[in-house]
Design an enzyme around this catalytic site. Structure first.
Site, PDB file in Angstrom:
ATOM      1  N   ARG A 118       0.841  -1.196   0.000  1.00  0.00           N
ATOM      2  CA  ARG A 118       0.000   0.000   0.000  1.00  0.00           C
ATOM      3  C   ARG A 118       0.875   1.243   0.000  1.00  0.00           C
ATOM      4  O   ARG A 118       2.069   1.180   0.242  1.00  0.00           O
ATOM      5  CB  ARG A 118      -0.928   0.020   1.220  1.00  0.00           C
ATOM      6  N   ASN A 156      -4.750   8.512   4.119  1.00  0.00           N
ATOM      7  CA  ASN A 156      -4.711   7.693   5.331  1.00  0.00           C
ATOM      8  C   ASN A 156      -3.272   7.538   5.777  1.00  0.00           C
ATOM      9  O   ASN A 156      -2.410   7.121   4.998  1.00  0.00           O
ATOM     10  CB  ASN A 156      -5.296   6.299   5.072  1.00  0.00           C
ATOM     11  N   GLU A 157      -3.015   7.905   7.023  1.00  0.00           N
ATOM     12  CA  GLU A 157      -1.674   7.761   7.590  1.00  0.00           C
ATOM     13  C   GLU A 157      -0.594   8.241   6.618  1.00  0.00           C
ATOM     14  O   GLU A 157       0.338   7.512   6.264  1.00  0.00           O
ATOM     15  CB  GLU A 157      -1.408   6.311   8.004  1.00  0.00           C
ATOM     16  N   GLU A 316      -7.703   5.384  14.995  1.00  0.00           N
ATOM     17  CA  GLU A 316      -7.428   3.947  15.033  1.00  0.00           C
ATOM     18  C   GLU A 316      -6.714   3.577  16.322  1.00  0.00           C
ATOM     19  O   GLU A 316      -5.811   4.278  16.769  1.00  0.00           O
ATOM     20  CB  GLU A 316      -6.503   3.525  13.883  1.00  0.00           C
ATOM     21  N   TRP A 324       1.457  -6.939  13.285  1.00  0.00           N
ATOM     22  CA  TRP A 324       2.723  -6.498  12.724  1.00  0.00           C
ATOM     23  C   TRP A 324       3.885  -6.523  13.712  1.00  0.00           C
ATOM     24  O   TRP A 324       4.991  -6.117  13.378  1.00  0.00           O
ATOM     25  CB  TRP A 324       2.568  -5.090  12.142  1.00  0.00           C
ATOM     26  N   GLU A 364      -3.843  -8.053   6.830  1.00  0.00           N
ATOM     27  CA  GLU A 364      -4.215  -7.716   8.208  1.00  0.00           C
ATOM     28  C   GLU A 364      -5.334  -8.604   8.744  1.00  0.00           C
ATOM     29  O   GLU A 364      -6.058  -8.208   9.649  1.00  0.00           O
ATOM     30  CB  GLU A 364      -4.612  -6.233   8.279  1.00  0.00           C
ATOM     31  N   LYS A 365      -5.425  -9.817   8.238  1.00  0.00           N
ATOM     32  CA  LYS A 365      -6.515 -10.691   8.683  1.00  0.00           C
ATOM     33  C   LYS A 365      -6.361 -11.148  10.134  1.00  0.00           C
ATOM     34  O   LYS A 365      -7.330 -11.581  10.758  1.00  0.00           O
ATOM     35  CB  LYS A 365      -6.633 -11.905   7.760  1.00  0.00           C
ATOM     36  N   HIS A 367      -5.193  -9.040  12.459  1.00  0.00           N
ATOM     37  CA  HIS A 367      -5.316  -7.833  13.274  1.00  0.00           C
ATOM     38  C   HIS A 367      -6.712  -7.818  13.877  1.00  0.00           C
ATOM     39  O   HIS A 367      -7.708  -8.015  13.186  1.00  0.00           O
ATOM     40  CB  HIS A 367      -5.105  -6.607  12.383  1.00  0.00           C
TER      41      HIS A 367
END
Length: 665
Positions: A118, A156-157, A316, A324, A364-365, A367
């Protein structure tokens, strides 16, 4: 100007926002209604939408698909759930990078950063900017009047994965930035000290980003520092470009983006970004370790002060484990609520998570989410619902500004960036860790302390701690001198006052710009090897650094001396009085425990004391928002807080209790 969420219904009712990133495009349509129902069960009243939806919204250069997003927006509004709508520009779609690979970042070794993760875009790419703003305009035109829209969420971020780009686009933009900063090549040569190593430039086109120069061959330090400044500014310029489109088309809708004030995320100078937003937002994830909760409080505190004490948005954090870290441990009972309410204590008026429904696929499954893989019949979801009820009960807190403390820690991005560059006396120095150690010492003493940006307003504090304030321009030195002259009490540390804004050493002996204020002089640094220790005569042990201090002002007190090591007998901690004010210097790294007695003495001399009774100091953190007192249990045991919250008041392990001044918890 501070503008808060534009709540679609009953806009004047005080409330705390509660929700998450919502990614309905990951799920079939029949799941969406279940999501909306479960959100209402949990008490969710706002979600961030479309953050990574560019490829779904614009599947081709001339193809648009808004139907699914229209449906989701309408569904959420029907369930009285507001939307913080992203501009969806966070990650470009495959068709764009295939057609225009020149938008991809380049690392300092000249390697292209390819798609597959990303944020694979150059902040300075004119091609990326053109396509991103087309998308922003399309989003604003379509949803600017939608009744669910509460705020715009830019990208985003920003900078999470692409803060440093060394491409030709970045080189051209860097040169323009340098021209604006210095005006002439001659002035740049002076600022960069290019007479060293035959680096003198004759033309702007000769200047490059600090790309790889070879093993043990260090780039120009001022070039490195300016590139860090430029890179932060380049991302801020992209933020401004998206914001300009949104303000043109939807001037009544507030705009934000999510900062990442947490841990070692350092590339963005958020103190210079905050004024670009209608309200500040932040993402934060706790890093396990003995100072994990303290770091969370430190970060929330700093965000609250970046926001000027006004309400901000926790965009968030996690309900439980993340994905991570080397080992991703689930949160212990009570930590979900404690982590959330710690941010509220420091000014957050919205508590949100990544993400609503835990992904079944993708990176990120694993997370955690508000609705985990286990579904609604799970401890995590029950804790989420409990938190939602708590936030409803705390609605009176909404809109209440933070109450300033009497002490503060100064946080400076320039000093963070520059103090940890190469070719220094030690590469073991960690700026943020030293600041966090002082914050932990304040917490252990039960003294409230704010974390404030160096360029902000801090003159009203009675005690000011400025750890490793390495970069001190003349103007900052004058501010500190005036602060002390006006009766303020300054504490600074090793490797402070050393250089000006160009990374040029203040000559005449260290600590340079602060030498006269502190009444000391140091001829040579004395950093310690990893296995070296320096004992002090106050019982403390120093690591990392020592200084060979000579006291130059007879009025400067020696509060502690070195007992062992090369500096044995020399001053280790000094304090010089200036009328009603003072300036103190701590010349070694002491760590949180050994800092406590030092800080206790300095705070007492400054007249700064704890607002907590003695038996609660260190066990409970106190944060104050107007009439609301937040008591945060720093231990794993139940704490009796009757003395401050009324008879019989108990604070559960890792618990948070909120009481009004003189009221009932």
């Amino acid at each position: 100007m501070h503008r808060w969420l534009r709540w679609p219904t009953d806009p004047h009712r005080p409330r705390l926002g509660f929700g998450a990133d919502y990614n309905p495009e990951q799920w079939p349509r029949h799941v969406w209604r279940d999501d909306a129902r479960a959100m209402r069960t949990a008490g969710v009243n706002i979600v961030s939408l479309a953050i990574f939806s560019w490829a779904r919204i614009q599947p081709g250069a001339d193809t648009w698909d808004f139907a699914w997003l229209d449906e989701v927006m309408d569904l959420l509004h029907a369930h009285d759930i507001a939307v913080d709508l992203a501009t969806a520009t966070a990650s470009p779609p495959p068709w764009l990078t295939a057609a225009h690979p020149e938008i991809l970042p380049v690392d300092r070794d000249g390697r292209t950063v390819w798609p597959g993760a990303r944020q694979h875009w150059r902040p300075t790419s004119p091609v990326f900017r053109e396509h991103a703003l087309i998308l922003v305009r399309a989003m604003a035109e379509r949803y600017g009047d939608h009744p669910a829209l509460a705020a715009w969420h830019i990208s985003n971020e920003l900078g999470c994965h692409n803060v440093y780009d060394y491409s030709d686009d970045a080189a051209a933009a860097f040169r323009r930035w340098l021209q604006d900063r210095y005006g002439t090549v001659e002035e740049l040569n002076r600022a960069w000290a290019t007479t060293f190593w035959s680096q003198r430039y004759g033309d702007w086109d000769q200047i490059l980003p600090p790309r790889r120069t070879g093993a043990s061959s260090y780039p120009n330090p001022t070039q490195q520092l300016d590139f860090k400044r430029f890179s932060s500014d380049a991302l801020r310029e992209h933020l401004r470009a998206e914001r300009a489109v949104l303000l043109e088309l939807t001037p009544d809708v507030p705009v934000t983006t999510n900062f990442m004030v947490m841990g070692e995320t350092r590339g963005m100078d958020y103190a210079s970004w905050a004024a670009e937003l209608d309200f500040v937002a932040n993402d934060h994830y706790v890093v396990p370790g003995p100072q994990g909760p303290d770091e969370q409080s430190f970060s929330a505190n700093l965000v609250g002060n970046l926001a000027g004490g006004l309400p901000w948005y926790l965009m968030e954090h996690s309900t439980s484990a993340v994905n991570w870290q080397p080992v991703n441990v689930a949160k212990a009972p009570g930590e979900l609520a404690r982590d959330s309410l710690t941010h509220v204590a420091h000014g957050a008026d919205a508590v949100c998570f990544f993400q609503w429904r835990q992904s079944a696929g993708g990176a990120e499954k694993y997370h955690s989410a508000m609705l985990p893989h286990a579904g609604e019949d799970s401890a995590v979801f029950r804790d989420v619902c409990s938190l939602g009820a708590t936030l409803r009960d705390l609605s009176a807190v909404a809109g209440t500004p933070r109450t300033p403390a009497r002490a503060a820690i100064v946080f400076d991005w320039d000093s963070w960036w520059a103090s940890e560059q190469d070719s220094h006396p030690t590469d073991r120095l960690r700026y943020r860790q030293e600041a966090l150690d002082w914050y932990t010492a304040f917490l252990e003493l039960g003294i409230r302390a704010d974390v404030v940006p160096a360029g902000g307003v801090w003159e009203g504090y009675e005690l000011l701690v400025a750890p490793i304030l390495y970069v001190v321009p003349a103007g900052l030195a004058e501010r500190l001198t005036q602060y002390v002259a006006a009766g303020g009490h300054l504490v600074t540390t090793y490797f402070s006052g050393i250089v000006d804004e160009h990374e040029h050493v203040w000559l005449g002996g260290y600590p340079g710009a602060l030498r006269e204020l502190l009444g000391i002089r140091i001829e040579e640094f004395a950093p310690l090897l990893d296995d070296e220790r320096a004992e002090l005569d106050n019982g403390a042990t120093g690591t990392l650094w020592t200084d060979r201090i000579d006291v130059t002002d007879p009025g400067a007190e020696i509060l502690a001396r070195y007992k062992t090591g090369a500096q044995a007998g020399r001053p280790a901690i000094t304090r010089r009085s200036h009328g009603p004010g003072s300036a103190a210097y701590v010349s070694t790294r002491l760590g949180p425990a050994a800092l406590q007695p030092v800080l206790a003495e300095l705070a007492a001399r400054a007249g700064v004391t704890s607002e907590l009774p003695p038996d609660l100091r260190g066990r409970v953190e106190l944060a104050v928002r107007g009439p609301h007192r937040f008591l945060i249990n720093r231990t794993g045991r139940t704490v009796d807080v009757s003395a401050v919250a009324g008879p019989g008041a108990l604070l559960a392990p890792r618990g948070v209790l909120v009481a009004s001044q003189g009221g009932t918890p």
